[in-house]
Design a protein around this motif. Structure first.
Motif, short mmCIF file in Angstrom:
data_model
loop_
_atom_site.label_atom_id
_atom_site.label_comp_id
_atom_site.label_asym_id
_atom_site.label_seq_id
_atom_site.Cartn_x
_atom_site.Cartn_y
_atom_site.Cartn_z
N THR A 1 53.64 -63.41 22.76
CA THR A 1 52.59 -64.42 22.67
C THR A 1 52.57 -65.40 23.84
OG1 THR A 1 51.42 -65.85 21.09
CG2 THR A 1 53.79 -66.22 21.29
N THR A 2 51.41 -66.08 23.96
CA THR A 2 51.16 -67.01 25.07
C THR A 2 52.27 -68.06 25.18
OG1 THR A 2 48.86 -66.78 24.37
CG2 THR A 2 49.31 -68.40 26.08
N THR A 3 52.60 -68.69 24.06
CA THR A 3 53.60 -69.76 24.09
C THR A 3 54.95 -69.24 24.58
OG1 THR A 3 52.55 -71.21 22.49
CG2 THR A 3 54.95 -71.26 22.52
N ASN B 1 44.39 -61.90 20.61
CA ASN B 1 44.26 -63.36 20.58
C ASN B 1 42.84 -63.76 20.18
OD1 ASN B 1 46.58 -62.65 21.98
ND2 ASN B 1 46.62 -64.53 23.16
N GLY C 1 40.98 -71.42 24.67
CA GLY C 1 41.60 -70.26 25.32
C GLY C 1 41.16 -69.02 24.57
N TRP C 2 41.96 -67.95 24.67
CA TRP C 2 41.58 -66.69 24.01
C TRP C 2 41.52 -66.86 22.51
CZ3 TRP C 2 39.00 -63.83 26.90
CH2 TRP C 2 39.25 -63.82 28.27
N VAL C 3 42.49 -67.60 21.96
CA VAL C 3 42.51 -67.81 20.51
C VAL C 3 41.36 -68.73 20.09
CG1 VAL C 3 43.84 -68.86 18.64
CG2 VAL C 3 44.98 -67.37 20.28
N GLU D 1 38.90 -79.79 24.57
CA GLU D 1 39.63 -79.14 25.66
C GLU D 1 40.23 -80.17 26.59
OE1 GLU D 1 41.01 -76.92 27.46
OE2 GLU D 1 40.72 -75.12 26.31
N ARG E 1 37.49 -74.37 31.14
CA ARG E 1 37.39 -73.86 29.76
C ARG E 1 36.34 -74.67 28.98
NH1 ARG E 1 42.43 -70.85 28.29
NH2 ARG E 1 42.21 -69.11 29.69
N ASP F 1 49.93 -76.43 22.57
CA ASP F 1 50.39 -77.75 23.04
C ASP F 1 50.90 -78.56 21.83
OD1 ASP F 1 50.79 -79.92 24.66
OD2 ASP F 1 48.69 -80.22 25.19
N THR G 1 46.56 -72.73 14.33
CA THR G 1 46.82 -71.31 14.55
C THR G 1 47.55 -71.07 15.85
OG1 THR G 1 45.83 -69.13 14.19
CG2 THR G 1 44.61 -70.63 15.65
N HIS H 1 51.13 -71.36 18.21
CA HIS H 1 52.41 -70.76 17.83
C HIS H 1 53.33 -71.68 17.02
CE1 HIS H 1 55.40 -67.67 17.82
NE2 HIS H 1 56.29 -68.60 18.07
N LEU I 1 51.20 -71.41 11.79
CA LEU I 1 50.17 -70.40 12.02
C LEU I 1 49.45 -70.03 10.72
CD1 LEU I 1 52.75 -68.14 13.77
CD2 LEU I 1 50.70 -68.85 14.96
N ASN J 1 46.96 -68.15 9.96
CA ASN J 1 46.54 -66.76 9.70
C ASN J 1 47.70 -65.92 9.17
OD1 ASN J 1 47.82 -66.93 12.22
ND2 ASN J 1 46.82 -65.10 12.97
N HIS K 1 46.80 -60.58 11.80
CA HIS K 1 45.68 -59.79 12.33
C HIS K 1 45.51 -58.46 11.62
CE1 HIS K 1 46.13 -62.73 15.28
NE2 HIS K 1 46.54 -62.02 16.30
N1 LIG Z 1 47.88 -67.28 15.25
C1 LIG Z 1 48.17 -66.19 15.92
O1 LIG Z 1 48.32 -65.11 15.37
C2 LIG Z 1 48.24 -66.25 17.41
C3 LIG Z 1 47.89 -65.13 18.17
C4 LIG Z 1 47.93 -65.23 19.56
C5 LIG Z 1 48.34 -66.42 20.16
N2 LIG Z 1 48.71 -67.47 19.38
C6 LIG Z 1 49.11 -68.77 19.95
O2 LIG Z 1 47.95 -69.57 20.06
C7 LIG Z 1 48.11 -70.52 21.12
C8 LIG Z 1 46.95 -70.40 22.10
O3 LIG Z 1 46.99 -69.11 22.72
P1 LIG Z 1 45.87 -68.67 23.80
O4 LIG Z 1 46.19 -67.27 24.15
O5 LIG Z 1 44.54 -69.04 23.34
O6 LIG Z 1 46.31 -69.63 25.01
P2 LIG Z 1 45.40 -70.09 26.24
O7 LIG Z 1 46.35 -70.62 27.25
O8 LIG Z 1 44.43 -69.01 26.61
O9 LIG Z 1 44.53 -71.30 25.63
C9 LIG Z 1 45.03 -72.55 25.26
C10 LIG Z 1 43.93 -73.57 25.58
O10 LIG Z 1 44.29 -74.82 25.00
C11 LIG Z 1 43.93 -75.85 25.92
N3 LIG Z 1 44.68 -77.06 25.64
C12 LIG Z 1 45.96 -77.38 25.99
N4 LIG Z 1 46.27 -78.61 25.55
C13 LIG Z 1 45.16 -79.08 24.90
C14 LIG Z 1 44.86 -80.30 24.22
N5 LIG Z 1 45.76 -81.29 24.15
N6 LIG Z 1 43.63 -80.44 23.69
C15 LIG Z 1 42.69 -79.46 23.78
N7 LIG Z 1 42.92 -78.28 24.42
C16 LIG Z 1 44.16 -78.10 24.96
C17 LIG Z 1 44.21 -75.23 27.28
O11 LIG Z 1 43.49 -75.90 28.31
C18 LIG Z 1 43.76 -73.80 27.09
O12 LIG Z 1 42.39 -73.60 27.43
C19 LIG Z 1 49.48 -70.22 21.72
O13 LIG Z 1 50.44 -71.04 21.09
C20 LIG Z 1 49.72 -68.78 21.33
O14 LIG Z 1 51.07 -68.43 21.36
C21 LIG Z 1 48.63 -67.43 18.03
#
Ligand SMILES: NC(=O)c1ccc[n+]([C@@H]2O[C@H](COP(=O)([O-])OP(=O)(O)OC[C@H]3O[C@@H](n4cnc5c(N)ncnc54)[C@H](O)[C@@H]3O)[C@@H](O)[C@H]2O)c1
Length: 422
Positions: A155-157, A189, A220-222, A241, A246, A276, A297, A299, A342, A344, A351
């Motif tokens: 995962t991203t984190t 994501n 981001g992607w999520v 954001e 973004r 974050d 949702t 990490h 999380l 979900n 997923h």
């Molecule tokens: N729930 C799940 O099953 C699942 C699946 C995949 C990823 N994740 C987790 O979800 C999180 C996001 O993943 P991603 O792939 O979208 O990451 P990403 O880096 O693509 O997106 C994160 C976004 O959050 C923004 N951001 C950071 N700090 C912020 C704040 N204080 N306020 C508003 N926006 C802020 C960033 O600018 C970035 O655009 C990670 O922790 C990742 O590990 C969870």
């Protein structure tokens, strides 16, 4: 304190239900299944000890079966205290003879004892979702670092943390960042989390999304996936954001973009997806509407400032399973879903298998790649090789009966040239 048993699960009697559900997921994971069949023949992981720390779901069970089919000696622990499916954990032990340490709702000490149990396996390969096993190895078990050929990160984190270790010159072994594969983050994501996050919020609260103001923190992607699906359910979606690019994308995708300080007073449902910390704070909670629902949702459970919420509350109680009610001094009530973990995976099943098929195909092939290329990999964070990523996309399309065009020779030449114009 390390667990000494070869497993620690809630109840082995749950295994038959887990077996049925693992089979159900397997039917929807044709790419991983094809890899498993090849692994059975070729045994690319023969003799390798693998410690995996992943969400213990039906899809993960099928990944574990695949690694085992490849000859690996696998131990699995949970990558989150709330994401374990207890029937799956039981089935892994009873039916598949895979040492599993995971109990839904385990406390912090048990969570880390389970990670210790996985580390006690003395892995040569690690497989993380959030870098917890790698974290323990680097902090407390440094003597084991030399045994490890490589690790993978889901995962991203986790990838962010491992890149920080690499930058500081402290990474103890090579990492393949599965999250960086396009066949992972573009689909898992975005579409996986998009759907399953909405699923988790609805299962926990039974809230109607139509007509609500749904605030998504992070685009981001999520975040995009969640925003897209909340809009599809009829919500008015507001995005917050910190990144200009973004935020601009969110605006052009048709979402309202606001700072959280302004969004806080408008939202009916909030979902953080940033990776974050302290994205929703007590200051924001002070202006929220009565009945606002807060979910995360991302990490870790640090995106919503839960201690701040507790300090504002005069009373708390469980309103429904996975929903805690906070009564504030002025009589407003705020609802926190799944303790800010999380949503979900805590309040739903994570997923759908169709999308984990690609994520876990990447995991299995990344493990094989790491073993085959052990001699040349350095202590760096690597992307999944592009040919593996493209092959997974090709296989996935084939299993979906989707055909695409091929470049003609003339087109390939044209696309590689600089001198052909109108
Ligand atoms: N729930 C799940 O099953 C699942 C699946 C995949 C990823 N994740 C987790 O979800 C999180 C996001 O993943 P991603 O792939 O979208 O990451 P990403 O880096 O693509 O997106 C994160 C976004 O959050 C923004 N951001 C950071 N700090 C912020 C704040 N204080 N306020 C508003 N926006 C802020 C960033 O600018 C970035 O655009 C990670 O922790 C990742 O590990 C969870």
């Amino acid at each position: 304190m390390a667990t000494t048993k070869r497993y620690d699960v809630k109840d082995l009697a749950l295994a038959p239900e887990g077996v049925r559900r693992i089979e159900w997921a397997d039917r929807n994971m044709p790419v991983l299944r094809a890899i498993r069949e090849r692994f059975e023949r070729e045994r690319p992981l023969a003799g390798y000890r693998v410690s995996a720390c992943l969400h213990v779901t039906t899809e993960t069970a099928n990944l574990m079966r695949t690694l085992k089919a490849g000859g690996a000696d696998v131990v699995l622990c949970a990558s989150n205290p709330l994401s374990t499916q207890d029937d799956v954990a039981a089935a892994l032990v009873e039916e598949h003879d895979i040492a599993t340490y995971a109990i839904k709702g385990e406390d912090n000490d048990t969570y880390y004892a389970h990670i210790d149990a996985a580390v006690d396996h003395r892995p040569q390969l690690t497989m993380d979702d959030g870098a917890d096993v790698i974290g323990v190895l680097h902090a407390a078990r440094r003597e084991q670092l030399g045994d490890i050929v490589a690790g993978t990160e889901e995962t991203t984190t986790g990838v962010i943390r491992l890149k920080a270790l690499e930058r500081e010159g402290k990474l103890g072994f090579p990492i393949i960042a599965v999250n960086e594969a396009k066949t992972k983050h573009l689909f898992d994501n975005r579409y996986g989390t998009g759907q399953s996050t909405i699923d988790g919020i609805i299962r926990a609260t039974n809230a109607l999304l139509a007509g609500k103001t749904f605030v998504v923190a992070g685009y981001g992607w999520v975040g995009r996936g969640v925003a897209m699906r909340a809009r599809g359910m009829g919500s008015h979606v507001v995005v917050t954001e910190v990144d200009a690019m973004r935020a601009l994308e969110a605006v052009m995708d048709g979402f309202q973009v606001l700072p959280m300080s302004a969004a806080a007073a408008r939202g009916d449902i909030f979902c953080t997806a940033t990776g974050d910390k302290s994205v929703i704070t007590a200051e924001h909670m002070k202006v929220m509407k009565d009945g606002a629902i807060l979910a995360n949702t991302g990490h870790f459970n640090v995106e919503i400032e839960i201690p701040g919420l507790r300090s504002l509350a005069t009373e708390t109680r469980e309103a429904r399973a996975f929903v805690e009610e906070f009564l504030l001094e002025d009589g407003r009530r705020l609802y926190l879903v799944a303790d800010g973990r999380l949503v979900n995976l805590s309040a739903a099943e994570g997923h759908p298998a169709q999308v984990m098929d690609m994520s876990f195909a990447n995991q299995a092939l990344a493990a094989e790649y790491a073993v085959q290329n052990a001699a040349s990999l350095e202590r760096k964070v690597y992307a999944v090789p592009e040919d593996i990523d493209n092959e997974i996309a090709r296989l996935k399309l084939a299993t979906m009966d989707v055909e695409i065009d091929q470049l003609t020779e003339e087109q390939a030449k044209y696309l590689a040239s600089w001198d052909e114009g109108t």
